[in-house]
Design a protein around this motif. Structure first.
Motif, PDB file in Angstrom:
ATOM      1  N   MET A   1     -56.099 -35.067  42.066  1.00  0.00           N
ATOM      2  CA  MET A   1     -56.693 -36.322  42.505  1.00  0.00           C
ATOM      3  C   MET A   1     -57.799 -36.056  43.516  1.00  0.00           C
ATOM      4  SD  MET A   1     -53.416 -38.829  42.644  1.00  0.00           S
ATOM      5  CE  MET A   1     -54.388 -40.305  42.402  1.00  0.00           C
ATOM      6  N   ILE A   2     -58.654 -35.100  43.141  1.00  0.00           N
ATOM      7  CA  ILE A   2     -59.808 -34.737  43.965  1.00  0.00           C
ATOM      8  C   ILE A   2     -61.041 -35.031  43.126  1.00  0.00           C
ATOM      9  CG2 ILE A   2     -60.982 -32.849  45.161  1.00  0.00           C
ATOM     10  CD1 ILE A   2     -58.301 -33.388  46.415  1.00  0.00           C
ATOM     11  N   PRO A   3     -61.908 -35.942  43.579  1.00  0.00           N
ATOM     12  CA  PRO A   3     -63.059 -36.315  42.749  1.00  0.00           C
ATOM     13  C   PRO A   3     -64.092 -35.200  42.677  1.00  0.00           C
ATOM     14  CG  PRO A   3     -63.168 -37.399  44.882  1.00  0.00           C
ATOM     15  CD  PRO A   3     -61.856 -36.680  44.834  1.00  0.00           C
ATOM     16  N   ALA A   5     -68.060 -33.963  42.891  1.00  0.00           N
ATOM     17  CA  ALA A   5     -69.059 -34.270  43.926  1.00  0.00           C
ATOM     18  C   ALA A   5     -69.908 -35.469  43.510  1.00  0.00           C
ATOM     19  CB  ALA A   5     -69.948 -33.055  44.147  1.00  0.00           C
ATOM     20  N   LEU A  43     -59.103 -39.143  39.515  1.00  0.00           N
ATOM     21  CA  LEU A  43     -58.517 -38.532  38.322  1.00  0.00           C
ATOM     22  C   LEU A  43     -59.586 -37.828  37.476  1.00  0.00           C
ATOM     23  CD1 LEU A  43     -56.132 -41.473  37.389  1.00  0.00           C
ATOM     24  CD2 LEU A  43     -55.414 -39.219  38.181  1.00  0.00           C
ATOM     25  N   ARG A  44     -60.827 -37.918  37.926  1.00  0.00           N
ATOM     26  CA  ARG A  44     -61.995 -37.354  37.221  1.00  0.00           C
ATOM     27  C   ARG A  44     -62.195 -37.993  35.843  1.00  0.00           C
ATOM     28  NH1 ARG A  44     -63.775 -31.491  39.399  1.00  0.00           N
ATOM     29  NH2 ARG A  44     -63.239 -31.882  41.564  1.00  0.00           N
ATOM     30  N   GLY A 102     -52.167 -57.348  42.798  1.00  0.00           N
ATOM     31  CA  GLY A 102     -51.751 -56.085  43.411  1.00  0.00           C
ATOM     32  C   GLY A 102     -50.842 -56.233  44.605  1.00  0.00           C
ATOM     33  N   ASP A 103     -51.322 -55.745  45.735  1.00  0.00           N
ATOM     34  CA  ASP A 103     -50.547 -55.770  46.963  1.00  0.00           C
ATOM     35  C   ASP A 103     -51.506 -56.045  48.120  1.00  0.00           C
ATOM     36  OD1 ASP A 103     -51.839 -53.275  47.631  1.00  0.00           O
ATOM     37  OD2 ASP A 103     -50.428 -52.305  46.289  1.00  0.00           O
ATOM     38  N   GLN A 185     -46.539 -56.843  35.990  1.00  0.00           N
ATOM     39  CA  GLN A 185     -46.097 -55.505  35.639  1.00  0.00           C
ATOM     40  C   GLN A 185     -45.571 -54.934  36.954  1.00  0.00           C
ATOM     41  OE1 GLN A 185     -46.377 -52.140  36.279  1.00  0.00           O
ATOM     42  NE2 GLN A 185     -47.963 -51.321  34.949  1.00  0.00           N
ATOM     43  N   ALA A 187     -44.873 -52.164  38.410  1.00  0.00           N
ATOM     44  CA  ALA A 187     -45.427 -51.034  39.170  1.00  0.00           C
ATOM     45  C   ALA A 187     -46.810 -51.370  39.711  1.00  0.00           C
ATOM     46  CB  ALA A 187     -45.480 -49.789  38.302  1.00  0.00           C
ATOM     47  N   SER A 188     -47.727 -51.723  38.827  1.00  0.00           N
ATOM     48  CA  SER A 188     -49.120 -51.928  39.237  1.00  0.00           C
ATOM     49  C   SER A 188     -49.358 -53.325  39.777  1.00  0.00           C
ATOM     50  CB  SER A 188     -50.034 -51.717  38.033  1.00  0.00           C
ATOM     51  OG  SER A 188     -49.804 -52.742  37.067  1.00  0.00           O
ATOM     52  N   HIS A 189     -48.517 -54.263  39.379  1.00  0.00           N
ATOM     53  CA  HIS A 189     -48.707 -55.682  39.664  1.00  0.00           C
ATOM     54  C   HIS A 189     -49.991 -56.235  39.071  1.00  0.00           C
ATOM     55  CE1 HIS A 189     -45.033 -56.555  41.946  1.00  0.00           C
ATOM     56  NE2 HIS A 189     -45.034 -55.257  42.046  1.00  0.00           N
ATOM     57  N   PHE A 190     -50.507 -55.551  38.050  1.00  0.00           N
ATOM     58  CA  PHE A 190     -51.447 -56.195  37.143  1.00  0.00           C
ATOM     59  C   PHE A 190     -50.636 -57.192  36.310  1.00  0.00           C
ATOM     60  CE2 PHE A 190     -54.500 -52.769  37.917  1.00  0.00           C
ATOM     61  CZ  PHE A 190     -55.707 -53.417  37.717  1.00  0.00           C
ATOM     62  N   LEU A 263     -45.601 -48.998  27.351  1.00  0.00           N
ATOM     63  CA  LEU A 263     -44.231 -48.846  27.823  1.00  0.00           C
ATOM     64  C   LEU A 263     -43.778 -50.018  28.701  1.00  0.00           C
ATOM     65  CD1 LEU A 263     -43.848 -46.218  30.667  1.00  0.00           C
ATOM     66  CD2 LEU A 263     -46.054 -47.108  29.985  1.00  0.00           C
TER      67      LEU A 263
ATOM     68  N   ASP B 297     -51.088 -33.213  45.253  1.00  0.00           N
ATOM     69  CA  ASP B 297     -51.573 -34.594  45.135  1.00  0.00           C
ATOM     70  C   ASP B 297     -50.523 -35.437  44.406  1.00  0.00           C
ATOM     71  OD1 ASP B 297     -52.000 -34.566  42.322  1.00  0.00           O
ATOM     72  OD2 ASP B 297     -54.070 -33.869  42.553  1.00  0.00           O
ATOM     73  N   ARG B 701     -40.316 -41.752  32.298  1.00  0.00           N
ATOM     74  CA  ARG B 701     -40.231 -41.695  30.844  1.00  0.00           C
ATOM     75  C   ARG B 701     -41.190 -40.655  30.281  1.00  0.00           C
ATOM     76  NH1 ARG B 701     -40.059 -48.097  29.617  1.00  0.00           N
ATOM     77  NH2 ARG B 701     -40.051 -47.456  27.421  1.00  0.00           N
ATOM     78  N   PHE B 713     -47.915 -44.393  40.475  1.00  0.00           N
ATOM     79  CA  PHE B 713     -47.277 -45.627  40.952  1.00  0.00           C
ATOM     80  C   PHE B 713     -47.826 -46.867  40.240  1.00  0.00           C
ATOM     81  CE2 PHE B 713     -46.146 -43.091  44.831  1.00  0.00           C
ATOM     82  CZ  PHE B 713     -44.781 -43.128  44.599  1.00  0.00           C
ATOM     83  N   MET B 714     -48.800 -46.683  39.360  1.00  0.00           N
ATOM     84  CA  MET B 714     -49.247 -47.794  38.514  1.00  0.00           C
ATOM     85  C   MET B 714     -48.276 -48.004  37.351  1.00  0.00           C
ATOM     86  SD  MET B 714     -52.001 -49.032  39.820  1.00  0.00           S
ATOM     87  CE  MET B 714     -53.223 -49.739  38.699  1.00  0.00           C
ATOM     88  N   TYR B 716     -44.872 -46.237  37.503  1.00  0.00           N
ATOM     89  CA  TYR B 716     -43.520 -45.968  37.976  1.00  0.00           C
ATOM     90  C   TYR B 716     -43.267 -46.915  39.145  1.00  0.00           C
ATOM     91  CZ  TYR B 716     -39.431 -43.419  39.659  1.00  0.00           C
ATOM     92  OH  TYR B 716     -38.163 -43.084  40.048  1.00  0.00           O
ATOM     93  N   ALA B 717     -42.307 -47.809  38.982  1.00  0.00           N
ATOM     94  CA  ALA B 717     -42.174 -48.923  39.928  1.00  0.00           C
ATOM     95  C   ALA B 717     -41.041 -48.691  40.921  1.00  0.00           C
ATOM     96  CB  ALA B 717     -41.944 -50.227  39.172  1.00  0.00           C
ATOM     97  N   ARG B 720     -40.758 -52.874  46.167  1.00  0.00           N
ATOM     98  CA  ARG B 720     -41.549 -53.194  47.354  1.00  0.00           C
ATOM     99  C   ARG B 720     -40.734 -54.141  48.223  1.00  0.00           C
ATOM    100  NH1 ARG B 720     -47.366 -54.870  44.991  1.00  0.00           N
ATOM    101  NH2 ARG B 720     -46.444 -56.926  45.120  1.00  0.00           N
TER     102      ARG B 720
END
Lengths: 289, 792
Positions: A1-3, A5, A43-44, A102-103, A185, A187-190, A263, B297, B701, B713-714, B716-717, B720
């Protein structure tokens, strides 16, 4: 998780933002709240060479009422939509939908323009803008233009926005009888499925007024936010009662293709949830009339 | 050593809700976490990891990466063969070789195949992206039950049918049955119990695979000094001393030539012990002559920090019609992933020991099969084998209550081990120390308003609402000692020094990572010495500071580490008593410690500083007296402690969506003596949240190719705060007779008890639709399908 440059530039005016994007032959992206773009860069999946930060452009954020219209600046953060007195008063659906994104961290950074431009198939605000028949004001190297939200969202992460173009403002008519209902959803709350309904209900008939106009839009169900035309057709001319609302909501999947299947929810489940949340949004919108 | 031979602390500070002294710095962002460790000349390490679950490495092309700016080293698994030892395992069971960077075969997505060291983290990642790996894919083994038939293929040649371990335990199995010969098992008692049973409950149940999800990921900074030679290594480890032992050996050093420092840590939960990345960083620091840093990470954390649970149980319960359970039989299949880490194979073996729950079940038998699959290895995670056991037992008790139409509370009451039966040796082999289970059950029912809850549920159901109530009664196994129970050592170490100014510096080998030892251990010592906690500093988490230690695992710190500290303290007190008696010309029996002073009741008093001056400036000491006031002690518990509790959950399931809303969560816990109620409540609340997660939403999964689908975390919940109701909590206190504090431990309690309570509640809500059992996680669509099926 390093973008990878990239070059970061901060624009102070819209013209400067357009110039900074236009002057480079490499891939350049506007940066607003960054809550979609930065994770993709980490995530590139996205590797722009230049980011042009538009969060410091004066006048690009804000909410105002003018000439019977409501305007929302592109870099207005979700939390500002959620807490806006104007929106709570004349467009409660926008405040409501923003409050379900989201949050708290996301709501304090993410912007409405960023959300619409990114057009995640499960984002909340695209459905709200389509239901409200909002216009998007867009500026770019070829000048200014405006596009209806419904036409703006074209497909999977695909919108009517040319290279170097920037959304500046959303405009829509006040409408109290509109609501947004969403299955989160976890996890993401989308939105696994989210439905926005905007109704015109004939005045003076009390709770069971006749529906004279209806725009209902869904997100999360398919590739992009789109209208539920079967639901709309079924509502118009009907007296809004539990039975007619349920009958209309049953038509939610009509004409929607490429139903999402992952899923978090199968296509079958999402199709059924579109009915459930269409009914919930319509009920809540009708109650606001 | 007998527990009653040592002095108990007094009681002025023990039991007080002291705010954690650790928190002000942490809240202000002033803590030193692993990524805050920055050394001059430090280089950055990044790994190229397999994106294939199972395959043979054909080629690793590092040429482009080597030519990139800032790159100091690129190495493949083959380059490191012979340089690095295998990742360590400390179980008594056979295990396959586990190279830190694989040279030939990959066995899970995320397994390191190559690495880069560069001048900054960005350059390191850019070079990693430029490494090209060619892998010849093999079929992925992802289904544990197919895997143990050897399908579709084998992971390790020496492990037939992918079986890592098979153990039969319990009734009819010889006590010292190390051989595990199925022929040597006596089935008569078990068969008789099931043949004479009036009711038999039989259910297959699944504990999903989950991710420990510490808020801070792993990391390491290694600094090797060739001229001394000496290795200093900062690592996110819960066990600094074990870490030092393995890391020193890896570099060919003695333990006297290595120091492990565990800085502040954002959670461990059992998953942060010793990993291959630490060996790589240490070895490369030696090779390159520069400090090396690696920070995991979040994507790597999901793929490569040990996973947990993933056990399928076939549970059979034999009972009488009055609810008395006469036997329990379990067949457990544990999917342990591709390799073994420090305690991987040991964790599922802990499940058997708790299969008696809180009940006097005369016959218990289990068969455990551990199987390799192409997934990340499992290891300890908050509860470690115990949540599985209590889930199986408490789901079974609920099924029994339903079968017999009994109140779930009454089925449990019927089977409880009674207070006079303690110490009680269960048929599963553990000796429980103490307990008053019925008293705690009644306290829980009262706190919940059980009768009203049941009435409200009936009223809600009459309206067509799917409201469910679920109960669990959990037992936790704590302390993991004596050493006969824990091969790596079941003791803990502590030291107490009264400084020249009379203040106390103490150390503990129980390295804390969020548990609040600096506050609670100071409370214990403050009462022992009759001083204020503010006059005490506790140091830990550094092998150069705490001379020895086992670590903070298995809810053992206060019980074992706290007692070791008391033992050291009592040695110092004895010396202070002797010195004070000399100074005051009193008899030692007359000397008391109170209000920060040492002296005679109604007579002369000395400050700690005055006694310390006498001790450290020994001009006046009688000839031959050892000066100073600093002592240390090891303490090994005579047996394990068994805290317990009862949880009641109320859920309402949305008929239209299948979403289960947790409306109430009521619990009473008994962890023996409570030193700091605020810290215990924090442990319980966090534990409950981590137990609710796997009940409702948490589930790792993998797809059929061994790709992790829930890698962020998007997807895997974890729950909160806004997903949880305000927990309604109470306590009872039944001290343990096995340590002078009377403490039992509490770190894992909530996690163990919460999952079955919530699952039981959801199943109860669905019961009117004919649903008998559902495996967690109870995702909305899964529940929605049951509702649709039930209504059809």
């Amino acid at each position: 998780m390093i973008p990878a440059a990239f070059d970061y530039r901060r624009a102070k005016t819209i013209d400067e933002a357009l110039a900074l994007i236009g002057e480079t032959a490499e891939e350049a992206r506007f940066l607003a709240g960054g809550h979609s773009l930065i994770p993709l860069m980490k995530l590139r999946f996205s590797q722009p060479d230049r980011l042009v930060d538009i969060m410091h452009v004066p006048g690009l954020a804000g909410i105002w009422e003018r000439n019977g219209q409501v305007g929302i600046g592109a870099t207005t953060r979700y939390v500002e939509l959620e807490r806006s007195r104007i929106l709570q008063d004349v467009l409660p659906v926008v405040a409501e939908a923003a409050g379900e994104i989201g949050d708290p961290q996301v709501r304090h950074r993410g912007t409405i323009g960023g959300s619409l431009a990114h057009a995640d198939p499960a984002a909340d605000l695209p459905a709200v803008m389509v239901a409200l028949d909002a216009f998007l004001d867009i500026v770019g190297p070829q000048g200014r233009r405006r596009v209806q939200a419904e036409d703006f969202f074209q497909g999977f992460f695909t919108v009517d926005l040319a290279e170097g173009e920037l959304i500046t403002e959303m405009r829509m008519l006040p409408r109290r009888a509109a609501a947004y209902a969403k299955l989160h959803q976890k996890a993401s709350h989308f939105a696994l499925v989210g439905v926005a309904a905007a109704l015109e209900i004939e005045a003076g008939n009390g709770a069971g007024g006749v529906c004279r106009g209806a725009r209902v839009a869904v997100t999360g169900l398919s590739t992009h936010a789109q209208r539920l035309r079967g639901v709309e057709a079924s509502l118009i001319g009907e007296r809004l009662a539990e039975e007619s609302i349920r009958a209309a909501a049953e038509r939610a999947p009509e004409g929607i293709e490429e139903i999402n299947d992952d899923l978090h929810g199968s296509a079958e489940y999402r199709r059924e949830m579109a009915k459930v949340f269409a009914a919930r949004a319509i009920r809540r919108a009708a109650a606001r009339a | 050593m007998a527990a009653n031979a040592t002095p108990s602390p007094g009681g002025k500070h023990v039991g007080q809700r002291l705010k954690r002294r650790e928190d002000p710095a942490l809240i202000r962002g002033q803590g030193t976490f692993i990524d805050d460790v920055r050394l001059p000349g430090m280089l950055h390490l990044a790994f190229k990891r397999s994106d294939v679950a199972h395959g043979r490495i054909v080629r690793v092309d590092t040429s482009a990466a080597r030519a990139m700016p800032g790159v100091r080293l690129v190495a493949t698994g083959a380059d490191l063969q012979g340089v690095l030892p295998n990742v360590p395992v400390i179980t008594p069971f056979p295990y396959p070789d586990h190279p830190a960077v694989t040279p030939d075969k990959v066995r899970y997505v995320g397994e390191p195949v190559a690495l880069v060291v560069a001048e900054d983290r960005y350059q390191a990642q850019d070079a990693v992206e430029a490494i090209e790996v060619t892998i010849e894919e093999l079929p992925a083994v992802v289904d544990a039950e197919a895997a143990l038939r050897g399908e579709p293929t084998l992971l390790h040649e020496d492990f037939v049918n992918n079986v890592a371990l098979r153990i039969i335990s319990g009734t009819g199995v010889a006590e010292a049955a190390g051989t595990q010969d199925p022929e040597a098992v006596d089935d008569r008692e078990l068969e008789a119990a099931f043949e004479t049973a009036e009711v038999v409950i039989s259910q297959r149940m699944v504990n999903p695979r989950i991710a420990p999800s510490a808020i801070e990921t792993r990391g390491v900074v290694a600094q090797y000094e060739a001229t001394r030679p000496y290795l200093t290594i900062w690592s996110t480890t819960q066990r600094p001393h074990a870490h030092r032992r393995f890391l020193a050996a890896a570099l060919g050093l003695g333990e006297h030539q290595a120091r492990t420092i565990a800085p502040e840590m954002g959670g461990g939960f059992g998953a942060k012990k010793i990993y291959g990345e630490d060996f790589v960083a240490a070895a490369l620091s030696k090779q390159l002559g520069a400090p090396i840093k690696w920070i995991e990470d979040r994507s790597e954390a999901f793929l490569t920090t040990t996973h947990a649970r993933d056990v399928i149980g076939q549970i059979e319960l034999a009972a009488k019609r009055d609810g008395t359970v006469t036997a329990l039989k379990a067949r457990l299949v544990a999917d342990i992933g591709a390799y073994e880490m420090l305690l991987t194979a040991f964790i599922p073996t802990l499940t058997h020991g708790l299969l008696s729950g809180g009940y006097a079940i005369p016959v218990i038998r289990s068969e455990l099969i551990e199987v390799f699959t192409n997934k990340m290895p499992t290891d300890a995670y908050r509860g470690a084998g115990m949540p599985e056991a209590i889930f199986f037992v408490e789901r079974s008790m609920e099924l029994l209550a339903r079968e017999l139409r009994m109140d779930p509370a009454e089925v449990r009451r019927k089977n409880f081990i009674r207070p006079e039966q303690f110490p009680y040796k269960t048929a599963a082999g553990n000796e429980y120390d103490s307990g008053e289970y019925e008293r705690l059950l009644d306290a829980t029912l009262e706190l919940a308003g059980w009768e009203e809850m049941r009435a409200e549920q009936a009223a809600a159901r009459a309206e067509g609402r799917l409201v469910g109530l679920g109960m669990s009664f959990y037992i936790e196994l704590c302390a993991i000692g004596p050493s006969t129970m824990f091969p790596d050592g079941g003791w803990e170490h502590g030291s107490v020094t009264v400084e020249r100014d009379g203040r106390i510096t103490a150390t503990t080998g129980a390295s804390a990572h969020g548990q609040g030892h600096e506050t609670s251990f100071a409370q214990v010592l403050a009462d022992q010495f009759g001083i204020e906690p503010g006059a005490i500093t506790l140091l830990h988490g550094d092998t150069a500071v705490a001379k020895q230690g086992v670590g903070t695992v298995a809810s053992r710190s206060l019980v074992v580490g706290g007692t070791a500290l008391l033992m050291a303290g009592s040695k110092v007190k004895a010396k202070m008593t002797r010195f004070a008696a000399q100074l005051l010309e009193a008899r030692e029996e007359e000397i008391e410690f109170a209000n920060g002073e040492v002296g005679v009741a109604g007579g002369g008093k000395l400050s700690f500083e005055e006694v310390a001056s006498y001790a450290y400036a020994p001009q006046q000491l009688p000839a031959g007296t050892e000066p100073g006031l600093s002592e240390e002690a090891f303490w090994e518990p005579p047996g394990m402690t068994f805290p317990y509790g009862c949880y009641i959950a109320q859920v309402e399931v949305d008929r239209e969506t299948g979403e289960a809303e947790l409306q109430r969560f009521v619990g009473v816990d008994d962890c023996g003596t409570i030193v700091n109620p605020l810290i215990v409540e924090g442990q319980i609340q966090g534990g409950i949240a981590q137990g609710i997660g796997p009940a409702l939403t948490e589930e790792l999964r993998y797809d059929e190719h061994g790709q992790l689908l829930t890698g962020s975390f998007m997807d895997y919940a974890i729950p909160r705060a806004s997903d949880l109701p305000r927990f309604e909590l109470g306590v009872t206190v039944t001290p343990s007779p096995l340590n002078p504090l009377g403490a039992k431990g509490t770190g894992e309690a909530g996690t163990i008890g919460a999952t079955p309570a919530v699952v039981n509640a959801v199943v109860d809500a669905l019961s009117e639709l004919g649903v008998r059992h559902v495996d967690p996680a109870l995702h909305p669509e899964k529940v929605w399908r049951l509702i649709r099926g039930g209504e059809r």
